[in-house]
Scaffold this motif. Structure first.
Motif, PDB file in Angstrom:
ATOM      1  N   GLY A  18       0.841  -1.238   0.104  1.00  5.06           N
ATOM      2  CA  GLY A  18       0.181   0.022   0.005  1.00  5.06           C
ATOM      3  C   GLY A  18       1.095   1.144  -0.192  1.00  5.06           C
ATOM      4  O   GLY A  18       0.496   2.244  -0.761  1.00  5.06           O
ATOM      5  N   ALA A  19       2.021   1.206   0.946  1.00  9.07           N
ATOM      6  CA  ALA A  19       2.693   2.558   0.905  1.00  9.07           C
ATOM      7  C   ALA A  19       3.698   2.698  -0.344  1.00  9.07           C
ATOM      8  O   ALA A  19       3.612   3.749  -0.919  1.00  9.07           O
ATOM      9  CB  ALA A  19       3.591   2.290   2.039  1.00  9.07           C
ATOM     10  N   VAL A  20       3.978   1.608  -1.065  1.00 12.58           N
ATOM     11  CA  VAL A  20       4.687   1.614  -2.206  1.00 12.58           C
ATOM     12  C   VAL A  20       3.782   2.225  -3.414  1.00 12.58           C
ATOM     13  O   VAL A  20       4.060   3.030  -4.171  1.00 12.58           O
ATOM     14  CB  VAL A  20       5.319   0.418  -2.883  1.00 12.58           C
ATOM     15  N   THR A  21       2.480   1.737  -3.445  1.00 11.73           N
ATOM     16  CA  THR A  21       1.504   1.949  -4.282  1.00 11.73           C
ATOM     17  C   THR A  21       1.277   3.513  -4.209  1.00 11.73           C
ATOM     18  O   THR A  21       0.883   4.315  -5.240  1.00 11.73           O
ATOM     19  CB  THR A  21       0.163   1.373  -4.069  1.00 11.73           C
ATOM     20  N   ALA A  22       1.382   4.080  -3.062  1.00 13.35           N
ATOM     21  CA  ALA A  22       0.993   5.408  -2.691  1.00 13.35           C
ATOM     22  C   ALA A  22       2.264   6.362  -3.040  1.00 13.35           C
ATOM     23  O   ALA A  22       2.280   7.403  -2.733  1.00 13.35           O
ATOM     24  CB  ALA A  22       0.513   5.651  -1.284  1.00 13.35           C
ATOM     25  N   GLY A  23       3.420   5.587  -3.524  1.00 11.41           N
ATOM     26  CA  GLY A  23       4.447   6.288  -3.872  1.00 11.41           C
ATOM     27  C   GLY A  23       5.388   6.618  -2.998  1.00 11.41           C
ATOM     28  O   GLY A  23       6.383   7.458  -3.092  1.00 11.41           O
ATOM     29  N   GLN A  24       5.509   5.891  -1.768  1.00  8.98           N
ATOM     30  CA  GLN A  24       6.429   6.230  -0.541  1.00  8.98           C
ATOM     31  C   GLN A  24       7.526   5.142  -0.906  1.00  8.98           C
ATOM     32  O   GLN A  24       7.579   4.050  -1.655  1.00  8.98           O
ATOM     33  CB  GLN A  24       5.643   5.821   0.944  1.00  8.98           C
ATOM     34  N   THR A  25       8.641   5.478  -0.080  1.00  4.64           N
ATOM     35  CA  THR A  25       9.726   4.740  -0.043  1.00  4.64           C
ATOM     36  C   THR A  25       9.569   3.749   1.090  1.00  4.64           C
ATOM     37  O   THR A  25       9.529   4.103   2.270  1.00  4.64           O
ATOM     38  CB  THR A  25      11.206   5.393   0.110  1.00  4.64           C
ATOM     39  N   VAL A  26       9.762   2.602   1.117  1.00  4.30           N
ATOM     40  CA  VAL A  26       9.509   1.581   2.070  1.00  4.30           C
ATOM     41  C   VAL A  26      10.941   0.608   2.361  1.00  4.30           C
ATOM     42  O   VAL A  26      11.119  -0.036   1.401  1.00  4.30           O
ATOM     43  CB  VAL A  26       8.563   0.580   1.669  1.00  4.30           C
ATOM     44  N   SER A  27      11.013   0.753   3.803  1.00  2.68           N
ATOM     45  CA  SER A  27      12.006  -0.434   4.161  1.00  2.68           C
ATOM     46  C   SER A  27      11.443  -1.598   4.940  1.00  2.68           C
ATOM     47  O   SER A  27      10.321  -1.148   5.926  1.00  2.68           O
ATOM     48  CB  SER A  27      13.038   0.319   5.310  1.00  2.68           C
ATOM     49  N   VAL A  28      11.782  -2.640   4.935  1.00  3.27           N
ATOM     50  CA  VAL A  28      10.943  -3.846   5.554  1.00  3.27           C
ATOM     51  C   VAL A  28      12.123  -4.621   6.289  1.00  3.27           C
ATOM     52  O   VAL A  28      13.233  -4.826   5.840  1.00  3.27           O
ATOM     53  CB  VAL A  28      10.335  -4.628   4.539  1.00  3.27           C
ATOM     54  N   SER A  29      11.904  -4.759   7.675  1.00  2.00           N
ATOM     55  CA  SER A  29      12.879  -5.720   8.517  1.00  2.00           C
ATOM     56  C   SER A  29      11.993  -6.928   8.663  1.00  2.00           C
ATOM     57  O   SER A  29      10.722  -6.909   8.786  1.00  2.00           O
ATOM     58  CB  SER A  29      13.273  -4.981   9.665  1.00  2.00           C
TER      59      SER A  29
END
Length: 80
Positions: A18-29
């Protein structure tokens, strides 16, 4: 905006998408680098498709849920 998500399970993956679709940069641990990479790989396919709208992008991993396979719709369009 930069978003950090702790956990690459069902909820973390959905939030990340959802965050990537909204154009955000995402980091996942995650508990392992492989799990975090799997979430990142899923996002890569979606990013490629957005940037190459006239070209089919096919993801060949078993990370797609049965529910998604049963209703293959992306942004209101049927995906084959």
């Amino acid at each position: 905006m930069r978003v950090a998500i702790i956990g690459a399970g069902t909820v973390g993956s959905a939030l990340g998408r959802g965050a990537v679709t909204a154009g955000q940069t995402v980091s996942v641990s995650a508990t392992s680098p492989e799990k975090a990479a799997a979430v990142g790989a899923t996002e890569a396919a979606q990013t490629l498709q957005r940037n190459l709208p006239n070209n089919p992008v096919v993801k060949a991993f078993s990370t797609v849920s049965a529910g998604r396979l049963g209703n293959p719709v992306e942004q209101g369009r049927h995906v084959h």
